[in-house]
Design a protein around this motif. Structure first.
Motif, PDB file in Angstrom:
ATOM      1  N   SER A  90       0.471  -0.835  -0.318  1.00  0.00           N
ATOM      2  CA  SER A  90       0.249   0.094   0.070  1.00  0.00           C
ATOM      3  C   SER A  90       0.713   0.468   0.025  1.00  0.00           C
ATOM      4  O   SER A  90       1.989   1.253   0.493  1.00  0.00           O
ATOM      5  CB  SER A  90      -0.704   0.521   1.167  1.00  0.00           C
ATOM      6  N   TYR A  91       0.413   2.030  -0.594  1.00  0.00           N
ATOM      7  CA  TYR A  91       1.262   3.461  -0.381  1.00  0.00           C
ATOM      8  C   TYR A  91       0.420   4.599   0.106  1.00  0.00           C
ATOM      9  O   TYR A  91      -0.879   4.500  -0.746  1.00  0.00           O
ATOM     10  CB  TYR A  91       1.862   3.446  -1.994  1.00  0.00           C
ATOM     11  N   ARG A 118      -8.058   3.267   3.238  1.00  0.00           N
ATOM     12  CA  ARG A 118      -7.344   2.931   1.546  1.00  0.00           C
ATOM     13  C   ARG A 118      -6.377   2.134   1.523  1.00  0.00           C
ATOM     14  O   ARG A 118      -6.777   1.372   1.552  1.00  0.00           O
ATOM     15  CB  ARG A 118      -7.496   3.689   0.137  1.00  0.00           C
ATOM     16  N   ALA A 119      -5.380   2.610   1.951  1.00  0.00           N
ATOM     17  CA  ALA A 119      -4.471   2.030   2.643  1.00  0.00           C
ATOM     18  C   ALA A 119      -4.426   0.554   3.043  1.00  0.00           C
ATOM     19  O   ALA A 119      -3.619  -0.440   2.878  1.00  0.00           O
ATOM     20  CB  ALA A 119      -3.207   3.121   3.674  1.00  0.00           C
ATOM     21  N   PHE A 120      -4.963   0.864   4.273  1.00  0.00           N
ATOM     22  CA  PHE A 120      -4.928  -0.413   5.511  1.00  0.00           C
ATOM     23  C   PHE A 120      -5.822  -1.431   4.824  1.00  0.00           C
ATOM     24  O   PHE A 120      -6.438  -2.757   5.243  1.00  0.00           O
ATOM     25  CB  PHE A 120      -5.758   0.182   6.576  1.00  0.00           C
ATOM     26  N   ALA A 121      -7.261  -1.002   3.789  1.00  0.00           N
ATOM     27  CA  ALA A 121      -8.104  -1.695   3.616  1.00  0.00           C
ATOM     28  C   ALA A 121      -7.234  -3.126   2.747  1.00  0.00           C
ATOM     29  O   ALA A 121      -8.386  -4.330   3.019  1.00  0.00           O
ATOM     30  CB  ALA A 121      -9.032  -0.989   2.671  1.00  0.00           C
ATOM     31  N   LEU A 141       3.481  -1.155   3.714  1.00  0.00           N
ATOM     32  CA  LEU A 141       2.687   0.206   4.150  1.00  0.00           C
ATOM     33  C   LEU A 141       3.732   1.023   3.742  1.00  0.00           C
ATOM     34  O   LEU A 141       4.641   1.853   4.913  1.00  0.00           O
ATOM     35  CB  LEU A 141       2.163  -0.025   5.488  1.00  0.00           C
ATOM     36  N   LEU A 142       3.551   2.120   2.559  1.00  0.00           N
ATOM     37  CA  LEU A 142       4.740   3.071   2.125  1.00  0.00           C
ATOM     38  C   LEU A 142       4.503   3.956   2.895  1.00  0.00           C
ATOM     39  O   LEU A 142       2.636   4.615   2.145  1.00  0.00           O
ATOM     40  CB  LEU A 142       5.014   3.283   1.194  1.00  0.00           C
ATOM     41  N   LEU A 143       4.593   5.646   3.308  1.00  0.00           N
ATOM     42  CA  LEU A 143       4.094   6.385   3.733  1.00  0.00           C
ATOM     43  C   LEU A 143       4.738   7.687   2.690  1.00  0.00           C
ATOM     44  O   LEU A 143       5.813   8.088   3.885  1.00  0.00           O
ATOM     45  CB  LEU A 143       3.067   6.913   4.842  1.00  0.00           C
TER      46      LEU A 143
END
Lengths: 267, 266
Positions: free
Chosen positions: A86-87, A150-153, A159-161
């Protein structure tokens, strides 16, 4: 929410990332000899001056940029499927023509969509009454919450932030950081969090990697051994910060020097 | 009490004055003005042959509607407009996206595009009739070929303006190609497609009449040609009027609601 089975570690080994440049921008080397590992489940913060190739690194990790001399290897215990990545971008990047609910559901596979996972996440983030609203109706903080949902869904293994909470008021930013940690603890995943704010990195991270001016490489690797939950306003964070700068001041000058506009707490 | 009545009258007058300046009133005024100018102009033509009065045209319209199969010719023309419109939109949007997204395709097709963009409508119509015969297909192809280059211009512009950052979201989250195209890419083109469609309808129905005049034996264009030879100006105006009404229904009944739907989120 059930803990995720698949989490992934990360091995970054980039010898060189160059941008060829076109007529207007000269060619430049963004990253050189950047190597580090992120173990499974770690919350790793990347701290560095603006323009030091942090976004470039995330783009490479996300698979958006493959023209690189080197590799970013995402490895998980499960070998059947490619681990989900995820981004969360610097801007929320929501689709303005879709409702809040659809913005989260659109990235889900049909079975995950059917079990109402997106809606549950949005409700958990206090967006239950905005499910059918369009993003243009939301405040900046609310939009970021949708992007976070959305990123966790997709239950990411990684996970990239990319500085997701810049340009927010301090209370709004603090609340979002709290939500991020809350989700991360409920749904453990490996995190690579880019920021230029040392206080934010200390509040969130298990570990902070300090990057140099471009072409960037790791100049210091600091473990943040503060107990959780942490309080963004507690003096502990400032003490940790001062200690870090005292010990490695010269080394970190480039990386941490730009924290005067810090969002989480005043030095 | 007298003062109250005066006040009420004054405020009623004020309301009237304000309403008279409103958009609806202005539209009605503009329409009445047109009828007035038209009626006055008919005085210059005592024969009533060259410029028949509005009521004569209306009378003629009624006659053709009931006795002369106006609806038949109108519907034939409408079907040609619809066929040419959808054909031109589908092909034009596809080519526009291709040329906007792929540089190589753009370079290859650009010359052809400019050729067709500048080809006079009449030349395309003549060539289509000569090469494919005086057929329904030839007529529709000729009209569509006239419109496709304009659709391409607009849609290519839209494709170049597409926000790549949103497409990156689809890539990172591994959204399948179909969904990426339909939900991430295409909605960004809707304003451009709507603009192309709007201009398209207007251009296409004008060209359809020419095509009918030159090579069909039914439709509004064919009838206009007939009335021209008979010097029946009232019938020419009656047909024009009926078609303008139909196109206004299309604009306000189909295009405008469609556009509202597409831009609801703003």
């Amino acid at each position: 929410m059930h803990p995720v089975a698949v989490t992934a570690g990360l091995t970054v080994d980039i010898r060189r990332k160059r941008f060829a440049g076109d007529g207007r921008t000269p060619p430049h080397t963004a990253i050189e000899n950047l190597q580090f590992d992120v173990p499974v489940g770690q919350f790793c913060c990347l701290l560095g001056p603006s323009g030091c190739g942090k976004t470039t690194l995330l783009n490479i990790a996300a698979g958006l940029d493959s023209e690189v001399d080197g590799s970013v290897d995402i490895h998980s215990e499960s070998t059947q499927t490619r681990p989900a990545v995820s981004y969360m971008f610097q801007t929320p990047r929501l689709l303005p023509w879709m409702s809040v609910r659809d913005n989260v559901d659109i990235v889900l596979a049909p079975p995950a969509r059917a079990d109402g996972r997106g809606v549950k996440l949005l409700e958990r983030m206090e967006l239950g009454s905005y499910l059918d609203a369009y993003p243009t109706r939301l405040s900046g903080g609310q939009r970021r919450r949708v992007a976070l949902a959305r990123a966790f869904a997709i239950r990411p293994a990684l996970l990239l932030l990319d500085e997701p909470f810049v340009s927010l008021d301090q209370p709004v930013g603090n609340r979002l950081r709290e939500i991020l940690l809350d989700l991360w603890q409920a749904q453990p995943t490996t995190v690579l969090f880019v920021t230029h704010d040392l206080n934010e990195a200390i509040y969130l991270g298990d570990r902070i990697l300090f990057l140099s001016q471009p072409p960037s490489s790791v100049v210091h690797d600091a473990a943040v051994d503060l107990p959780r939950p942490r309080n963004p306003d507690s003096p502990v964070i400032n003490t940790f910060r001062t200690g870090l700068l005292d010990r490695h001041g010269g080394l970190l000058a480039g990386a941490a020097g730009s924290t005067t506009d810090s969002g989480s707490s005043t030095p | 009490m007298a003062v109250g009545t005066v006040d009420a009258a004054a405020s009623a007058w004020e309301r009237l004055r304000r309403a008279a300046g409103g958009p609806a009133a202005l539209r009605i005024f503009s329409f009445v003005l047109l009828l007035g100018v038209w009626s006055v102009a008919t005085l210059a033509d005592p024969s009533g042959q060259v410029l028949p009065a509005p009521w004569v045209v209306l009378d003629t319209l009624w006659y053709h509607l009931n006795e002369e199969g106006l609806l038949y010719h109108l519907s034939i023309t409408l079907w040609r407009v619809a066929a040419a419109f959808f054909g031109a939109m589908v092909i034009g949007v596809a080519l526009g996206i291709l040329m906007g997204a792929r540089r190589r395709a753009d370079i290859i097709l650009d010359g052809w595009h400019i050729l067709f963009l500048n080809m006079p409508a009449l030349v395309l119509i003549i060539l289509c009739y000569v090469w494919f015969g005086l057929t329904e297909v030839a007529a529709i192809v000729a009209v569509a070929l006239n419109k496709i280059p304009n659709v391409v211009v607009t849609v290519r512009e839209g494709t170049r303006a597409v926000d790549r950052e949103l497409l990156d979201v689809a890539r990172v989250f591994r959204v399948d190609r179909r969904t990426t195209f339909l939900r991430f890419f295409l909605p960004q083109l809707y304003p451009y497609i709507m603009a192309a469609a709007r201009g398209g309808i207007a251009l296409i129905w004008k060209i359809v009449l020419v095509v009918e005049l030159l090579g069909r034996s039914n439709g509004v264009g064919f009838k206009l040609h007939e009335f021209f030879q008979l010097f029946d100006i009232a019938a020419v105006l009656a047909y024009t009027l009926s078609f303008v009404v139909v196109m206004m229904v299309v604009e306000y009944g189909v295009m405008a609601p469609l556009e509202r739907r597409c831009t609801r989120w703003r």
